[in-house]
Motif scaffolding. Structure first.
Motif, PDB file in Angstrom:
ATOM      1  N   LEU A 118      -6.713  -0.917  13.277  1.00  0.00           N
ATOM      2  CA  LEU A 118      -5.353  -2.294  12.548  1.00  0.00           C
ATOM      3  C   LEU A 118      -6.035  -3.019  12.020  1.00  0.00           C
ATOM      4  N   THR A 119      -7.071  -3.614  12.213  1.00  0.00           N
ATOM      5  CA  THR A 119      -7.283  -4.648  11.786  1.00  0.00           C
ATOM      6  C   THR A 119      -8.242  -4.836  10.647  1.00  0.00           C
ATOM      7  N   THR A 127       1.338  -8.325  12.366  1.00  0.00           N
ATOM      8  CA  THR A 127       0.646  -9.186  11.402  1.00  0.00           C
ATOM      9  C   THR A 127       0.184  -8.056   9.417  1.00  0.00           C
ATOM     10  N   LYS A 128      -0.362  -6.904  10.122  1.00  0.00           N
ATOM     11  CA  LYS A 128       0.164  -5.736   9.063  1.00  0.00           C
ATOM     12  C   LYS A 128       1.595  -5.946   7.924  1.00  0.00           C
ATOM     13  N   THR A 172      -6.640  -0.091   5.750  1.00  0.00           N
ATOM     14  CA  THR A 172      -5.479   0.399   6.096  1.00  0.00           C
ATOM     15  C   THR A 172      -3.720   0.420   6.237  1.00  0.00           C
ATOM     16  N   THR A 173      -3.543   1.743   5.278  1.00  0.00           N
ATOM     17  CA  THR A 173      -2.296   1.799   5.971  1.00  0.00           C
ATOM     18  C   THR A 173      -1.174   1.858   6.306  1.00  0.00           C
ATOM     19  N   MET A 174       0.302   1.081   6.539  1.00  0.00           N
ATOM     20  CA  MET A 174       1.135   1.009   7.152  1.00  0.00           C
ATOM     21  C   MET A 174       1.191   2.953   8.161  1.00  0.00           C
ATOM     22  N   PRO A 213      -7.895  -4.255   7.222  1.00  0.00           N
ATOM     23  CA  PRO A 213      -6.971  -4.764   5.971  1.00  0.00           C
ATOM     24  C   PRO A 213      -6.580  -3.622   4.977  1.00  0.00           C
ATOM     25  N   LEU A 233      -0.845  -5.152  14.820  1.00  0.00           N
ATOM     26  CA  LEU A 233       0.435  -4.431  13.698  1.00  0.00           C
ATOM     27  C   LEU A 233       2.126  -5.137  12.678  1.00  0.00           C
ATOM     28  N   SER A 265      -1.698   2.620  10.662  1.00  0.00           N
ATOM     29  CA  SER A 265      -1.897   1.741  11.507  1.00  0.00           C
ATOM     30  C   SER A 265      -1.214   2.981  12.564  1.00  0.00           C
ATOM     31  N   LYS A 272       0.578  -1.503  -0.222  1.00  0.00           N
ATOM     32  CA  LYS A 272      -0.161   0.012  -0.272  1.00  0.00           C
ATOM     33  C   LYS A 272       1.082   1.246   0.042  1.00  0.00           C
ATOM     34  N   LEU A 299       2.208  -6.581   4.117  1.00  0.00           N
ATOM     35  CA  LEU A 299       2.544  -5.933   3.269  1.00  0.00           C
ATOM     36  C   LEU A 299       4.280  -5.915   2.775  1.00  0.00           C
TER      37      LEU A 299
END
Length: 261
Positions: free
Chosen positions: A171-172, A108-109, A176-178, A174, A106, A181, A2, A113
């Motif tokens: 945060l959860t 996990t994201k 949202t960008t880093m 899917p 975070l 988050s 992202k 990504l």
């Protein structure tokens, strides 16, 4: 991966439909006495009735052990308010539990990504996550030390649980960008710092000096977390760190010695 938000067909603004907007903002001709724009008095009146009729948001449980009853009784005899301390300890317990879950999300994201827009590493995130777990366990032990039950949910613990739901949703999500988050994590870390400062002041005020050392170490660690997260957020948003720790300085200068289900 992202990237930054792009320009697109966002239809949420009124400028996308000026004709319909004008019609919507005009009073309907069949209304004899249109309601003044922005009048929420009826809603405020209804909310006021609920507020006046409502009970409190839970209670601090009475001690369930002989040790707890004795400890609480002695504290009350000396003029302290153990129920307030237990409530605030429960609040921090709940917040550290939520903090653990926020960093789990975070991690996990970040892993999904494979984001390289910041200096953040998986090892960095795991360390902070482990700190949050350790703070949670420390708080549970502190509650037991003064005779409380760490498995009970106090009123303030209930409040922070509700407050944190929005952060967890960010945060959860899917989509949202880093950067987005990290903004949610930054909000959590700023709140966490103030909470620890206030708790330390309360513990000192109530003479529970045995807890001060461990709590002060936790506060130092949370300040370090805040500084890291602020830098990562700025890197993800602006491409570089721009504040040189200004948020951390602001929090520490406030001089306020401030859920895992």
């Amino acid at each position: 991966m992202k990237q930054q938000p792009e320009m697109g067909m966002n239809r949420t603004g009124v400028q996308m439909s000026p004709i319909d907007t004008t019609s919507m903002q005009s009073a309907h001709p069949t209304l004899v006495t249109p309601v003044p724009p922005g009048d929420e008095s009826a809603l405020a009146e209804m909310r006021s009735r609920y507020i006046n009729e409502a009970d409190g948001l839970g209670s601090v449980p009475v001690p369930g052990t002989i040790h707890g009853a004795i400890t609480t009784g002695v504290s009350m005899l000396t003029g302290n308010k153990p129920q307030l301390l237990l409530d605030k300890l429960g609040e921090r317990l709940a917040f550290e539990r939520t903090g653990t879950r926020l960093y789990d999300a975070l991690i996990t994201k970040f892993t999904a990504l494979q984001d390289d827009s910041t200096s953040m590493t998986l090892a960095d995130l795991q360390k902070i996550r482990d700190d949050e777990v350790r703070h949670f366990r420390m708080m549970a032990s502190a509650i037991e030390t003064i005779g409380g039950d760490p498995t009970s949910q106090t009123p303030c613990a209930d409040v922070v649980g509700v407050e944190s739901q929005g952060l967890m949703q960010v945060l959860t999500d899917p989509r949202t960008t880093m950067a987005q988050s990290l903004h949610a994590i930054l909000v959590a870390e700023m709140t966490d710092n103030v909470g620890w400062e206030q708790l330390i002041a309360l513990v000192e005020d109530q003479g529970q000096m045995s807890l001060i050392t461990d709590f002060s170490v936790a506060l130092d660690e949370e300040r370090a977390h805040l500084q890291q997260v602020q830098r990562w957020y700025e890197e993800a948003t602006f491409g570089r760190s721009i504040s040189d720790g200004a948020v951390v300085d602001d929090v520490s200068d406030m001089n306020t010695s401030a859920p895992l289900h």
